[in-house]
Design a protein around this motif. Sequence first.
Motif, PDB file in Angstrom:
ATOM      1  N   PRO A   1     -51.064 -11.688 -18.927  1.00  0.00           N
ATOM      2  CA  PRO A   1     -51.793 -10.933 -19.955  1.00  0.00           C
ATOM      3  C   PRO A   1     -52.788  -9.932 -19.407  1.00  0.00           C
TER       4      PRO A   1
ATOM      5  N   GLU B   1     -51.397  -6.347 -19.484  1.00  0.00           N
ATOM      6  CA  GLU B   1     -50.849  -5.786 -20.718  1.00  0.00           C
ATOM      7  C   GLU B   1     -51.594  -4.546 -21.185  1.00  0.00           C
TER       8      GLU B   1
ATOM      9  N   ILE C   1     -44.997 -12.380 -18.732  1.00  0.00           N
ATOM     10  CA  ILE C   1     -45.956 -11.341 -18.382  1.00  0.00           C
ATOM     11  C   ILE C   1     -47.324 -11.971 -18.189  1.00  0.00           C
TER      12      ILE C   1
ATOM     13  N   LEU D   1     -42.618 -11.062 -25.319  1.00  0.00           N
ATOM     14  CA  LEU D   1     -43.373 -11.171 -24.075  1.00  0.00           C
ATOM     15  C   LEU D   1     -44.070 -12.521 -24.058  1.00  0.00           C
TER      16      LEU D   1
ATOM     17  N   PHE E   1     -44.526  -9.998 -14.014  1.00  0.00           N
ATOM     18  CA  PHE E   1     -43.541  -9.598 -15.012  1.00  0.00           C
ATOM     19  C   PHE E   1     -42.154  -9.962 -14.510  1.00  0.00           C
TER      20      PHE E   1
ATOM     21  N   ARG F   1     -46.573 -14.950 -22.479  1.00  0.00           N
ATOM     22  CA  ARG F   1     -47.757 -14.796 -21.641  1.00  0.00           C
ATOM     23  C   ARG F   1     -47.923 -15.966 -20.679  1.00  0.00           C
TER      24      ARG F   1
ATOM     25  N   THR G   1     -46.324   1.073 -26.424  1.00  0.00           N
ATOM     26  CA  THR G   1     -46.506  -0.309 -26.002  1.00  0.00           C
ATOM     27  C   THR G   1     -45.353  -0.718 -25.097  1.00  0.00           C
ATOM     28  N   LEU G   2     -45.600  -1.711 -24.250  1.00  0.00           N
ATOM     29  CA  LEU G   2     -44.542  -2.189 -23.371  1.00  0.00           C
ATOM     30  C   LEU G   2     -43.357  -2.700 -24.182  1.00  0.00           C
ATOM     31  N   GLU G   3     -43.641  -3.415 -25.292  1.00  0.00           N
ATOM     32  CA  GLU G   3     -42.549  -3.929 -26.130  1.00  0.00           C
ATOM     33  C   GLU G   3     -41.654  -2.797 -26.611  1.00  0.00           C
TER      34      GLU G   3
END
Length: 405
Positions: free
Chosen positions: A288, A291, A286, A330, A276, A332, A314-316
């Motif tokens: 995947p 995730e 990131i 993000l 990351f 990948r 979620t990370l977002e």
Amino acid sequence: MNQPIQIFSEIAPLKRVLLHRPGAELENLMPDYLDRLLFDDIPFLDQAQKEHDFFAETLRNRGVEVLYLEDLAAETLTTTGAKEAFLEDYLNETTILDEEIRNEVRNFFLSIEDNRAFIDHTMAGLKKSEVEISKASNLTAIVETEYPFLIDPMPNLYFTRDPFATIGHSVSLNRMYSATRRRETLYGKQIFTHHPMFARNETNFLYHRDETTRMEGGDQLILSDKIVAIGISQRTEVASIEKIAETIFATEPSFEHILAFNIGEERKFMHLDTVFTMVDHDKFTIHPEIEGELSLYSITKHKDSVRVFEEKDTLENILCRYLDLPEVLLIRCGGDDLAAAAREQWNDGSNTLAIAPGEVVVYDRNTITNRLLKEAGVKLNEISGSELVRGRGGPRCMSMPFIRE
């Protein structure tokens, strides 16, 4: 630039950075002892140096002042007794217990008059064949008779990000995961305590090499002047994050939150910045594979104490909330191809070094990730890393920023 350390961002224009040009320590790697020194292979030094020189020149061409760890360390040894004091610290970190052998080793190093050559040799390690050793006086001193080194080399030193990391105007002088890397932090201690660039301002240490729990710089990311991200990983413990949170909040008042990413303890992930990194205000690379599994915790400054929460989102959405953004992208590593993602993450496709918002340095070999970065509007400065990557680190690992605008 009146402050020698000024890091409040991962992406602000990079102005001054610390590197270490690979040296003889790589030629002291041996197949039978790679695990001991945290390597999977032996880089070809000449080519590794060419690749590293190109990396440094790429940074200079983008207006970055490049300093070298070995030069700064040598420049601290000019006062009376400085070399002797550093050498005592250095010898205390070795496994040499026999006083007679220790004296021989001390005399060997002090016979190296040139300060830079002295520093280079401490990094390269010391072979038994280099020193005349009289008969050892105790059993401990003569075990491991087949092992060729009195003092191990430090081949990981070209990853300057890990032994110490800059946060705000301060330094995290880290407690390394492996004993083989703990001596690396001696150079940071020496530089930040004694080099004129730093000594005149009396460096503030957020963490110290003598702490009992481990912490490494590859797990420390500065997402904004309010947010520090730290990985819970193979190399960084939860207890270390709790310790550094207290000192960050106490001495770096702009920072309000620490986001702790639990990425697991697999070697292939190693550090947060291998899976990351931040490449623009709203763009991140990131891997995947983390995730879906990622656990994330927030540590927040609250009056005279801290509050800890597990983030259930979620990370977002978490990134949007803490960075005050409408959305984030993000990118990948390897795209949606699991084989490509594994291969390119192993070759540090996620380990980007931002030198300005939306402009990064990357290895050229990670073609799928690089294409996706370009498609997202990120400007790439590609460098070759066929030998450098054998140490399992990319452009971010190999650089320790001192100043960003």
